[in-house]
Design an enzyme around this catalytic site. Structure first.
Site, PDB file in Angstrom:
ATOM      1  CG  HIS A 100      -1.909  -1.155   1.184  1.00 51.46           C
ATOM      2  ND1 HIS A 100      -3.154  -1.047   0.607  1.00 51.46           N
ATOM      3  CD2 HIS A 100      -1.816  -2.436   1.621  1.00 51.46           C
ATOM      4  CE1 HIS A 100      -3.796  -2.198   0.705  1.00 51.46           C
ATOM      5  NE2 HIS A 100      -3.006  -3.065   1.317  1.00 51.46           N
ATOM      6  N   GLY A 105      -5.196   1.302   5.612  1.00 50.19           N
ATOM      7  CA  GLY A 105      -5.948   1.598   6.821  1.00 50.19           C
ATOM      8  C   GLY A 105      -7.209   2.391   6.564  1.00 50.19           C
ATOM      9  CD  GLU A 107      -9.160  -1.474   7.141  1.00 48.54           C
ATOM     10  OE1 GLU A 107      -9.059  -2.453   6.403  1.00 48.54           O
ATOM     11  OE2 GLU A 107      -8.181  -0.927   7.666  1.00 48.54           O
ATOM     12  CB  THR A 136     -10.484  -0.950   3.350  1.00 50.84           C
ATOM     13  OG1 THR A 136      -9.927  -2.204   3.729  1.00 50.84           O
ATOM     14  CG2 THR A 136     -11.913  -0.871   3.839  1.00 50.84           C
ATOM     15  CE1 TYR A 167      -8.669  -4.778   0.603  1.00 50.61           C
ATOM     16  CE2 TYR A 167     -10.493  -4.793   2.152  1.00 50.61           C
ATOM     17  CZ  TYR A 167      -9.174  -5.052   1.857  1.00 50.61           C
ATOM     18  OH  TYR A 167      -8.373  -5.588   2.829  1.00 50.61           O
ATOM     19  NE  ARG A 200     -11.581  -5.957   6.064  1.00 50.60           N
ATOM     20  CZ  ARG A 200     -10.263  -6.140   6.207  1.00 50.60           C
ATOM     21  NH1 ARG A 200      -9.487  -5.098   6.516  1.00 50.60           N
ATOM     22  NH2 ARG A 200      -9.739  -7.333   6.034  1.00 50.60           N
ATOM     23  CG  HIS A 261      -4.141 -11.184   2.236  1.00 47.75           C
ATOM     24  ND1 HIS A 261      -2.897 -10.603   2.256  1.00 47.75           N
ATOM     25  CD2 HIS A 261      -5.021 -10.186   1.908  1.00 47.75           C
ATOM     26  CE1 HIS A 261      -3.015  -9.310   1.949  1.00 47.75           C
ATOM     27  NE2 HIS A 261      -4.270  -9.047   1.727  1.00 47.75           N
ATOM     28  NE  ARG A 264      -7.320 -13.174   6.336  1.00 48.00           N
ATOM     29  CZ  ARG A 264      -7.301 -11.838   6.200  1.00 48.00           C
ATOM     30  NH1 ARG A 264      -7.165 -11.296   5.009  1.00 48.00           N
ATOM     31  NH2 ARG A 264      -7.425 -11.060   7.251  1.00 48.00           N
ATOM     32  CG  ASP A 320      -1.069  -6.148   3.399  1.00 48.12           C
ATOM     33  OD1 ASP A 320      -1.395  -5.341   2.503  1.00 48.12           O
ATOM     34  OD2 ASP A 320      -1.865  -6.539   4.256  1.00 48.12           O
TER      35      ASP A 320
END
Length: 423
Positions: A100, A105, A107, A136, A167, A200, A261, A264, A320
């Site tokens: 990013h 962030g 959120e 997001t 997203y 999200r 991801h 996860r 990330d």
């Protein structure tokens, strides 16, 4: 040449006016010190990413000019510096395919927007090529901002590209369409990170996913780019179901889909291994894993993948970097927040070096695999005539020296090049 044309014009003018011509500039007998371009790196334990043993390298003009055992004779006036690496391991620069770069962030309100990662945060981790994306928040973040940050990183000497979108659907674009961004914006190489199986996300349907994937495929074909659809995977129970349906109900090739991801959740990782069997590249995220976290540590995920008979070239790793690492409660409220950095990639590689797998077996997932998937010409490998992107590892397996396009960014663990607003 322009100089020849100018001199010819001057001769005509001289004949007409009778003026005396100026003397043309004479070539220098030897280059001045400022033009010395060649760096000699002696006695490297070289991985390209395959191991080729102890060799020396000549670097000049941003390229690897030569690799081998016996150094060719050179005019001393051409040599900028000569370094004896004393058997240190030298590897290609890492390719961070998920960062990013504008900051992620947001959120839990505007105050949780993460600042953009600094230039040296990538190079200290041995990252010489990075792919930026939106997550997001594509309301207060934009494609214009992402493109500007990509240009800023390039101006700082880093190799940088980006994805279009984020997203959600409809996607965040600059030209008005995913395909348009891919075709008309040189820095854009794919679409991402489109979120699925996450509360999200915009809850895309199969038809919507297929439409976006087709935009990636066709836009990539027209522009001669990777044209991948980089997919964010959340903790949702549906996992990779949509991708399996897309592969089963369309003509799209598996290489278009690139889920990230995937480590996860244990169940999600097993699904990802199955997907790799169909020919999809899968991306493991190098996030830190707490003792009570169900996620699979990236080093363990690499070892588990390479223990299978799956195609090793389909495994990639990313950091990330700049992204928020949130913890949510059952109602979707953030309870804790961390921030990812590219250094996690270097840490994972260093830990893998302490394990049973040889460096040349794990290194492609950090270098040549993402470069090949994303069509980053010349990156992720070291070869004669290729870009001089390389990392010298210290005894602890962490980056000690980093060269990007022939310029030192890190020497003896100290950053030599920083962004304009770094302290």
């Amino acid at each position: 040449s322009d100089a020849s044309r100018l001199w010819g014009a001057a001769r005509i003018l001289i004949r007409r006016t009778g003026a005396s011509p100026p003397e043309p500039a004479r070539p220098r007998a030897s280059p001045p010190p400022a033009s010395r371009m060649i760096t000699i790196l002696r006695n490297a334990d070289l991985y390209i990413p395959e191991s080729v043993g102890q060799q020396s390298l000549l670097v000049g003009g941003g390229r690897v000019l030569w690799m081998g055992d016996d150094l060719p004779a050179l005019d001393p006036m051409l040599i900028e510096e000569e370094i004896d690496l004393q058997g240190a391991r030298v590897i290609p620069g890492l390719v961070d395919g998920h960062a990013h770069t504008t900051g992620g962030g947001g959120e839990d309100g505007a105050e949780t927007r993460v600042p953009a990662p600094a230039l040296s945060s990538f190079t200290r981790a041995g990252v010489t090529s990075v792919i930026g994306l939106l997550g997001t928040d594509s309301e207060t973040r934009s494609m214009a901002e992402l493109l500007a940050e990509t240009r800023a990183l390039r101006a700082g000497g880093l190799n940088a590209w980006c994805y279009t979108g984020g997203y959600h659907l409809p996607g965040c674009t600059l030209t008005g369409s995913f395909r348009g961004d891919l075709v008309h914006l040189d820095s854009v190489i794919g679409i991402g990170e489109l979120a699925i199986s996450d509360f999200r996300s915009s809850q895309p349907t199969l038809d919507e996913l297929l439409r976006v994937a087709s935009e990636a495929q066709v836009g990539g074909m027209i522009a001669g780019k990777a044209g991948v659809l980089h997919l964010h995977l959340g903790d949702g129970e549906r996992g990779l179901e949509l991708v399996r349906q897309a592969l089963g109900q369309s003509e799209l090739p598996p290489r278009v889909f690139h889920p990230t991801h995937v480590n996860r959740q244990p169940a999600l990782f097993e699904e990802a291994l199955e997907l790799a069997g169909y020919g999809c590249a899968i991306d493991v995220t190098c996030f830190p894993v707490d003792d009570d976290d169900p996620a699979i540590d990236a080093a363990e995920a690499v070892q588990r993948y390479l223990a299978t008979d799956l195609d090793p070239s389909l495994l990639t790793l990313s950091s990330d970097s700049g992204g928020c690492l949130p913890t949510f409660d059952e109602q979707g409220q953030m309870t804790h927040m961390g921030v990812a950095t590219s250094m996690t990639m270097a840490d994972v590689l260093a830990r893998l070096l302490q394990g049973p797998l040889p460096l040349e077996q794990v290194l492609p997932a950090f270098t040549s695999n993402p470069a090949r998937l994303l069509k980053l010409a010349g990156r992720g490998k070291l070869k004669t005539g290729g870009p001089a992107d390389l990392v010298v590892l210290g005894p602890d397996g962490l980056p000690r020296d980093v060269l990007v396009n022939g310029s030192w960014h890190l020497r003896d663990g100290q950053s030599l090049r920083r962004g304009p607003f770094e302290n």
